[in-house]
Design a protein around this motif. Structure first.
Motif, PDB file in Angstrom:
ATOM      1  N   ASP A   2      33.808  45.446  44.850  1.00 18.50           N
ATOM      2  CA  ASP A   2      34.987  44.920  44.176  1.00 18.50           C
ATOM      3  C   ASP A   2      35.131  45.533  42.795  1.00 18.50           C
ATOM      4  O   ASP A   2      34.163  45.709  42.066  1.00 18.50           O
ATOM      5  CB  ASP A   2      34.890  43.396  44.042  1.00 18.50           C
ATOM      6  CG  ASP A   2      34.990  42.694  45.379  1.00 18.50           C
ATOM      7  OD1 ASP A   2      35.596  43.272  46.295  1.00 18.50           O
ATOM      8  OD2 ASP A   2      34.467  41.572  45.502  1.00 18.50           O
ATOM      9  N   GLY A   3      36.366  45.869  42.450  1.00 16.35           N
ATOM     10  CA  GLY A   3      36.652  46.381  41.129  1.00 16.35           C
ATOM     11  C   GLY A   3      36.305  47.844  40.919  1.00 16.35           C
ATOM     12  O   GLY A   3      36.385  48.341  39.807  1.00 16.35           O
ATOM     13  N   ILE A   4      35.916  48.547  41.965  1.00 15.51           N
ATOM     14  CA  ILE A   4      35.583  49.967  41.854  1.00 15.51           C
ATOM     15  C   ILE A   4      36.725  50.784  42.453  1.00 15.51           C
ATOM     16  O   ILE A   4      37.145  50.547  43.575  1.00 15.51           O
ATOM     17  CB  ILE A   4      34.271  50.313  42.598  1.00 15.51           C
ATOM     18  CG1 ILE A   4      33.109  49.490  42.074  1.00 15.51           C
ATOM     19  CG2 ILE A   4      33.988  51.808  42.520  1.00 15.51           C
ATOM     20  CD1 ILE A   4      32.562  49.891  40.744  1.00 15.51           C
ATOM     21  N   GLU A   5      37.206  51.733  41.680  1.00 19.67           N
ATOM     22  CA  GLU A   5      38.238  52.658  42.145  1.00 19.67           C
ATOM     23  C   GLU A   5      37.585  54.024  42.302  1.00 19.67           C
ATOM     24  O   GLU A   5      36.789  54.442  41.467  1.00 19.67           O
ATOM     25  CB  GLU A   5      39.354  52.750  41.103  1.00 19.67           C
ATOM     26  CG  GLU A   5      40.368  53.826  41.387  1.00 19.67           C
ATOM     27  CD  GLU A   5      41.266  54.116  40.195  1.00 19.67           C
ATOM     28  OE1 GLU A   5      42.090  55.032  40.327  1.00 19.67           O
ATOM     29  OE2 GLU A   5      41.145  53.468  39.148  1.00 19.67           O
ATOM     30  N   ALA A  19      34.795  51.807  37.210  1.00 17.33           N
ATOM     31  CA  ALA A  19      34.845  50.346  37.072  1.00 17.33           C
ATOM     32  C   ALA A  19      35.233  50.032  35.639  1.00 17.33           C
ATOM     33  O   ALA A  19      34.576  50.483  34.696  1.00 17.33           O
ATOM     34  CB  ALA A  19      33.500  49.715  37.400  1.00 17.33           C
ATOM     35  N   VAL A  20      36.299  49.300  35.472  1.00 19.98           N
ATOM     36  CA  VAL A  20      36.786  48.877  34.159  1.00 19.98           C
ATOM     37  C   VAL A  20      36.882  50.086  33.208  1.00 19.98           C
ATOM     38  O   VAL A  20      36.391  50.058  32.082  1.00 19.98           O
ATOM     39  CB  VAL A  20      35.893  47.761  33.559  1.00 19.98           C
ATOM     40  CG1 VAL A  20      36.575  47.121  32.357  1.00 19.98           C
ATOM     41  CG2 VAL A  20      35.551  46.715  34.588  1.00 19.98           C
ATOM     42  N   HIS A  50      24.312  50.398  37.814  1.00 19.08           N
ATOM     43  CA  HIS A  50      25.177  50.176  38.981  1.00 19.08           C
ATOM     44  C   HIS A  50      24.526  50.566  40.300  1.00 19.08           C
ATOM     45  O   HIS A  50      25.181  50.566  41.344  1.00 19.08           O
ATOM     46  CB  HIS A  50      26.497  50.929  38.784  1.00 19.08           C
ATOM     47  CG  HIS A  50      27.266  50.434  37.611  1.00 19.08           C
ATOM     48  ND1 HIS A  50      28.068  49.318  37.662  1.00 19.08           N
ATOM     49  CD2 HIS A  50      27.303  50.867  36.326  1.00 19.08           C
ATOM     50  CE1 HIS A  50      28.599  49.104  36.480  1.00 19.08           C
ATOM     51  NE2 HIS A  50      28.141  50.030  35.645  1.00 19.08           N
ATOM     52  N   LYS A  53      24.552  49.001  44.619  1.00 20.26           N
ATOM     53  CA  LYS A  53      25.825  48.313  44.877  1.00 20.26           C
ATOM     54  C   LYS A  53      26.676  49.026  45.925  1.00 20.26           C
ATOM     55  O   LYS A  53      27.828  48.673  46.128  1.00 20.26           O
ATOM     56  CB  LYS A  53      26.622  48.180  43.575  1.00 20.26           C
ATOM     57  CG  LYS A  53      25.913  47.356  42.519  1.00 20.26           C
ATOM     58  CD  LYS A  53      26.723  47.275  41.248  1.00 20.26           C
ATOM     59  CE  LYS A  53      25.980  46.470  40.198  1.00 20.26           C
ATOM     60  NZ  LYS A  53      26.735  46.416  38.934  1.00 20.26           N
TER      61      LYS A  53
END
Length: 114
Positions: A2-5, A19-20, A50, A53
């Motif tokens: 989640d939240g990873i492009e 991420a962010v 990280h 994950k």
């Protein structure tokens, strides 16, 4: 993840997990035009905070998906991507040995690239 492009920076030769606004992982690659067009991953890195994950696996998956969308093959030189491909043969067709040799020759001829 989640939240990873995941984004492709073709000019820099990096497939990046972001991420962010921060790059937390990447596959460094080059495009080989000899014999057949191919994406050649050389190195996979995930920032220590990280690890564990699934980022490296997601990057490898996206690299093969990107190659499929572009109708090119992947000629993996990166040990992580080689192992990932062996575990996912349905997503990661084996590269022709001649193409792998050409990729290794290109890499040897460009020692400062990676």
């Amino acid at each position: 993840m989640d939240g990873i492009e995941i984004r492709d920076d073709r000019d820099a030769g990096r497939l990046e997990a972001v991420a962010v606004g921060e790059v937390v992982g990447r596959i460094e690659y080059f495009v080989l035009d000899e014999l057949a067009p191919a994406l050649v991953p050389v190195h996979t890195v995930v920032e220590p905070a990280h690890e564990g994950k699934g980022i490296a696996g997601s990057l490898a998956h996206e690299l093969y998906a990107l190659a499929a969308r572009e109708d090119v093959v992947v000629a993996p030189l990166c040990p992580y991507v080689v192992r990932w491909a062996a575990r996912h043969p349905e997503e990661a067709p084996a590269a022709d040995p001649a193409l792998l040799r050409a990729a290794k020759e290109w890499l040897a001829a460009h020692p400062g690239r990676f």
